[in-house]
Design a protein around this motif. Structure first.
Motif, PDB file in Angstrom:
ATOM      1  N   TYR A 373      45.303  31.404  39.317  1.00 49.87           N
ATOM      2  CA  TYR A 373      44.026  30.852  38.861  1.00 49.87           C
ATOM      3  C   TYR A 373      43.306  30.255  40.070  1.00 49.87           C
ATOM      4  O   TYR A 373      43.905  30.094  41.155  1.00 49.87           O
ATOM      5  N   THR A 374      42.033  29.936  39.904  1.00 48.56           N
ATOM      6  CA  THR A 374      41.249  29.377  41.004  1.00 48.56           C
ATOM      7  C   THR A 374      40.544  28.093  40.550  1.00 48.56           C
ATOM      8  O   THR A 374      40.447  27.810  39.352  1.00 48.56           O
ATOM      9  N   ASP A 375      40.032  27.356  41.530  1.00 46.28           N
ATOM     10  CA  ASP A 375      39.227  26.152  41.265  1.00 46.28           C
ATOM     11  C   ASP A 375      39.948  25.148  40.374  1.00 46.28           C
ATOM     12  O   ASP A 375      39.314  24.409  39.614  1.00 46.28           O
ATOM     13  N   ASN A 376      41.280  25.152  40.449  1.00 49.49           N
ATOM     14  CA  ASN A 376      42.093  24.225  39.641  1.00 49.49           C
ATOM     15  C   ASN A 376      41.790  24.328  38.149  1.00 49.49           C
ATOM     16  O   ASN A 376      41.877  23.345  37.412  1.00 49.49           O
ATOM     17  N   ASN A 377      41.414  25.512  37.703  1.00 50.21           N
ATOM     18  CA  ASN A 377      41.067  25.733  36.296  1.00 50.21           C
ATOM     19  C   ASN A 377      41.901  26.893  35.753  1.00 50.21           C
ATOM     20  O   ASN A 377      41.713  28.049  36.148  1.00 50.21           O
ATOM     21  N   PHE A 378      42.826  26.571  34.854  1.00 52.51           N
ATOM     22  CA  PHE A 378      43.707  27.596  34.303  1.00 52.51           C
ATOM     23  C   PHE A 378      42.936  28.737  33.636  1.00 52.51           C
ATOM     24  O   PHE A 378      43.431  29.857  33.536  1.00 52.51           O
ATOM     25  N   MET A 379      41.738  28.427  33.143  1.00 51.27           N
ATOM     26  CA  MET A 379      40.972  29.431  32.401  1.00 51.27           C
ATOM     27  C   MET A 379      40.532  30.605  33.280  1.00 51.27           C
ATOM     28  O   MET A 379      40.181  31.662  32.761  1.00 51.27           O
ATOM     29  N   THR A 380      40.543  30.432  34.579  1.00 54.62           N
ATOM     30  CA  THR A 380      40.073  31.507  35.465  1.00 54.62           C
ATOM     31  C   THR A 380      41.071  32.651  35.566  1.00 54.62           C
ATOM     32  O   THR A 380      40.739  33.714  36.099  1.00 54.62           O
ATOM     33  N   ARG A 381      42.295  32.467  35.072  1.00 52.68           N
ATOM     34  CA  ARG A 381      43.308  33.497  35.288  1.00 52.68           C
ATOM     35  C   ARG A 381      42.952  34.815  34.607  1.00 52.68           C
ATOM     36  O   ARG A 381      43.289  35.890  35.104  1.00 52.68           O
ATOM     37  N   TRP A 382      42.263  34.759  33.468  1.00 54.74           N
ATOM     38  CA  TRP A 382      41.953  36.007  32.763  1.00 54.74           C
ATOM     39  C   TRP A 382      40.842  36.787  33.453  1.00 54.74           C
ATOM     40  O   TRP A 382      40.792  38.009  33.363  1.00 54.74           O
ATOM     41  N   ALA A 383      39.951  36.086  34.147  1.00 53.95           N
ATOM     42  CA  ALA A 383      38.884  36.778  34.872  1.00 53.95           C
ATOM     43  C   ALA A 383      39.461  37.675  35.965  1.00 53.95           C
ATOM     44  O   ALA A 383      38.880  38.711  36.308  1.00 53.95           O
ATOM     45  N   MET A 384      40.600  37.282  36.527  1.00 56.90           N
ATOM     46  CA  MET A 384      41.240  38.091  37.563  1.00 56.90           C
ATOM     47  C   MET A 384      41.546  39.491  37.038  1.00 56.90           C
ATOM     48  O   MET A 384      41.348  40.497  37.719  1.00 56.90           O
ATOM     49  N   TYR A 385      42.046  39.565  35.812  1.00 56.51           N
ATOM     50  CA  TYR A 385      42.408  40.855  35.213  1.00 56.51           C
ATOM     51  C   TYR A 385      41.163  41.617  34.752  1.00 56.51           C
ATOM     52  O   TYR A 385      41.059  42.828  34.940  1.00 56.51           O
ATOM     53  N   ALA A 386      40.234  40.889  34.157  1.00 50.50           N
ATOM     54  CA  ALA A 386      39.047  41.541  33.601  1.00 50.50           C
ATOM     55  C   ALA A 386      38.111  42.054  34.688  1.00 50.50           C
ATOM     56  O   ALA A 386      37.343  42.999  34.447  1.00 50.50           O
ATOM     57  N   ASN A 387      38.149  41.471  35.884  1.00 48.68           N
ATOM     58  CA  ASN A 387      37.257  41.904  36.966  1.00 48.68           C
ATOM     59  C   ASN A 387      37.900  42.930  37.889  1.00 48.68           C
ATOM     60  O   ASN A 387      37.275  43.357  38.860  1.00 48.68           O
ATOM     61  N   THR A 388      39.134  43.317  37.615  1.00 42.32           N
ATOM     62  CA  THR A 388      39.777  44.377  38.393  1.00 42.32           C
ATOM     63  C   THR A 388      39.386  45.725  37.804  1.00 42.32           C
ATOM     64  O   THR A 388      39.670  45.993  36.633  1.00 42.32           O
ATOM     65  N   PRO A 389      38.728  46.592  38.573  1.00 41.43           N
ATOM     66  CA  PRO A 389      38.268  47.865  38.001  1.00 41.43           C
ATOM     67  C   PRO A 389      39.419  48.754  37.558  1.00 41.43           C
ATOM     68  O   PRO A 389      40.496  48.751  38.167  1.00 41.43           O
ATOM     69  N   LEU A 390      39.183  49.496  36.473  1.00 41.72           N
ATOM     70  CA  LEU A 390      40.191  50.452  36.004  1.00 41.72           C
ATOM     71  C   LEU A 390      40.347  51.563  37.032  1.00 41.72           C
ATOM     72  O   LEU A 390      39.384  51.995  37.667  1.00 41.72           O
ATOM     73  N   GLU A 391      41.579  52.041  37.190  1.00 41.20           N
ATOM     74  CA  GLU A 391      41.833  53.083  38.182  1.00 41.20           C
ATOM     75  C   GLU A 391      41.190  54.405  37.749  1.00 41.20           C
ATOM     76  O   GLU A 391      40.973  54.674  36.567  1.00 41.20           O
ATOM     77  N   LYS A 392      40.893  55.240  38.762  1.00 41.14           N
ATOM     78  CA  LYS A 392      40.091  56.442  38.532  1.00 41.14           C
ATOM     79  C   LYS A 392      40.776  57.455  37.628  1.00 41.14           C
ATOM     80  O   LYS A 392      40.108  58.206  36.920  1.00 41.14           O
ATOM     81  N   GLY A 393      42.103  57.494  37.654  1.00 42.85           N
ATOM     82  CA  GLY A 393      42.805  58.442  36.791  1.00 42.85           C
ATOM     83  C   GLY A 393      42.545  58.177  35.321  1.00 42.85           C
ATOM     84  O   GLY A 393      42.332  59.111  34.531  1.00 42.85           O
ATOM     85  N   ILE A 394      42.545  56.901  34.938  1.00 38.51           N
ATOM     86  CA  ILE A 394      42.277  56.524  33.550  1.00 38.51           C
ATOM     87  C   ILE A 394      40.834  56.840  33.181  1.00 38.51           C
ATOM     88  O   ILE A 394      40.553  57.451  32.144  1.00 38.51           O
TER      89      ILE A 394
END
Length: 549
Positions: A373-394
């Motif tokens: 997580y970032t900025d000492n905020n646990f809530m930011t952890r999900w943004a890490m996954y949601a902002n990672t682009p899906l791979e081209k094969g998918i």
């Protein structure tokens, strides 16, 4: 006339020859200047390495580890199913998974189904009217800002110049099923006589030799070639050093630290008198990893040696070092290694069905990825996954077919079809993992603890929970409908909301004058604008996401 032409040609030749000579001299001068500059760059980096090595002899101090930060425990929110949903979907599910049926009984069931359908449609219409009348504005307790834009990856202090003379042969090694190769040979062997400051400094002095320039240069080229994120690059260096120097040997760790730091990353050497470690600085707070405060900064021990470890840490710094980023802002290039096919069908629309394979190499990489997580905020952890682009094969398998199915629909209709597809059904007891749709189950029951998924993982694993569904749906809506979305966190539950181009009735959130309508892929059978009933009176935290490109 011919005489005049000859004279003109001779005059032109007389003019050209000095110009060509000048160009030749210029090129020679330029090449000499360029080579001199490269040598100065190399000498500058090696001088900095020599200065660093001097400090390594004495700059050691004992530190105690700080206990790892654990992923917060949350209340267990049961998924919900819209009334009548299971009856509505049971018929076609039985055709897919139930084998042969008696024709007379099927005809009777079909008649009963038609009779019920009209009543259900009337009920749905009444539901829509009520939603249009209520149009609830949900209470927002906190808005979590989107992460800062991606910055350029760390770079060496100065340009790394390969040395062609008597270069080593290339050694191939595997990084998550992807072949990389680096020039390395017996003249790259390092021996650590011990772990004192003098021992480590003496060994580091070997790295000024030209063969290590080639090794470092090749590593950086592989990072660039495969678009490796910082975490993937660290794993690549670990794979290389473990293969050549022996897994987890002190020599392997020493070279790992050299390659990592000379690539521009901030790290510190440490030891417990028997084993050498490297501690990694990160701009992200990493869950479940012990860390040390050194000169006011946090350094993570990526090895598991116990939460109460005490280590002698070298405080020597290298110029212009940068912390590790756990962000994955670009699609990485792992070799293809497909899983078996999986067909995922929308229970609400059997025609919305797609067969895909996942890439085992991406799945293996994500297995190593630490939650943070970032900025000492646990809530930011999900943004890490949601902002990672899906791979081209998918996306290559899925998106063209999805776009074809969605063609001609309004934005609302498109989002609704995607939402229903991700909603799947609920299988808390994990009794039927082979149903052809996304199945809900709790992380604690499947993984023994919290385990958020990247989008690709949700396509592969048989079970997913509210955060996995919302992360995946956020990708699909941004990529296929081109709308902004946010994640919506209720206590113990994650959903999402969509900013439609037109006013959509239903439960919503207002952000800077923009309306985001709730879309909950865990409220099975629900429509856009419906909040799970148990969440109706809860305040929300809104997590802003990037717009996918």
């Amino acid at each position: 006339m011919k005489r005049k032409i000859v004279i003109i040609q001779l005059l032109m030749l007389a003019l050209v020859l000095p110009t060509q000579a000048q160009n030749t001299n210029f090129r020679k001068d330029f090449e000499a200047f360029k080579n001199k500059a490269k040598k100065e760059y190399s000498d500058f980096r090696k001088q900095a390495l020599a200065e660093y090595t001097k400090f390594v002899r004495e700059a050691w101090e004992e530190f105690g580890a700080e206990p790892p930060v654990q992923i917060p425990e949350e209340e267990k929110v049961m998924p919900m199913v819209v009334e009548g949903y299971e009856e509505e979907t049971a018929s076609w599910f039985s055709k897919l998974f139930g084998g042969k049926k008696d024709p007379e009984k099927e005809a009777q069931k079909e008649a009963e189904k038609k009779a019920k359908k009209a009543a259900k449609e009337a009920k749905k219409e009444e539901k829509r009217r009520k939603r249009e009348q209520t149009n609830n504005n949900l209470v927002v307790q906190q808005v979590v800002a989107a992460p800062a834009p991606a910055t350029k990856q760390p770079e060496p202090l100065s340009e790394v110049v390969p040395v062609p003379e008597k270069a080593n042969d290339y050694m191939a090694f595997d990084v998550f099923g992807t072949q990389c190769s680096v020039r390395i040979g017996d003249n790259c062997r390092i021996r650590l006589a011990g772990l004192s400051g003098d021992n480590v400094a003496d060994a580091l002095g070997e790295f000024t030799k030209p063969q290590f320039d080639n090794m470092l240069y090749d590593c950086l080229q592989e990072r660039k070639k495969h678009h490796f994120s910082d975490w993937a690059y660290y794993q690549m260096l670990l794979a290389l050093t473990d293969k050549f120097y022996g897994k987890h040997t002190n020599e392997a760790t020493l070279v790992l630290g050299f390659l990592y730091s000379q690539s521009g990353y901030k790290m510190r050497y440490a030891h417990d008198a028997n084993t050498l470690y490297i501690l990694v600085s990160s701009q992200y707070n990493i869950f479940k990893k012990s860390f040390f405060y050194v000169d006011g900064e946090c350094y993570y021990l990526l090895d598991d040696i116990g939460d109460d470890a005490k280590l002698a840490i070298c405080k020597a710094k290298f110029p212009k070092e940068s912390p590790l980023s756990l962000r994955i802002s670009a699609v990485q290039d792992f070799s293809d290694n497909p899983t078996i096919e999986r067909t995922i069908t929308s229970p609400m629309n059997p025609d919305f069905s797609f067969t895909i394979t996942s890439n085992k190499n991406y799945l293996a990489f994500y297995e190593t990825y630490p939650s943070s997580y970032t900025d000492n905020n646990f809530m930011t952890r999900w943004a890490m996954y949601a902002n990672t682009p899906l791979e081209k094969g998918i996306t290559a398998q899925l998106y063209p077919k999805m776009k074809e199915k969605l063609e001609g629909m309004t934005p609302l209709e498109k989002v609704q079809q995607l939402d229903w597809w991700v909603q799947g059904t609920v299988d808390i007891k994990r009794e039927n993992p082979n149903q052809g749709c996304f199945l809900y189950a709790f992380d604690d029951d499947v993984w023994g603890g919290d385990r958020a998924f990247f989008g690709e993982e949700t396509f592969f694993y048989p079970y997913c929970d509210c955060e996995d569904r919302s992360i995946l749906l956020s990708h699909l809506v941004r990529d296929l409908v081109d709308l902004d979305v946010v994640l919506v966190y209720y206590p113990g539950h994650l959903a999402m909301a969509v900013n439609f181009p037109e006013d959509i009735p239903g439960d919503h959130i207002m952000l800077d004058g923009r309306k985001f309508t709730v879309c909950d892929p865990t409220y099975v059978g629900s429509e856009v604008g419906e909040t799970m009933p148990t969440m109706k009176d809860k305040s929300t935290t809104v997590i802003l996401l990037e717009r996918n490109s």
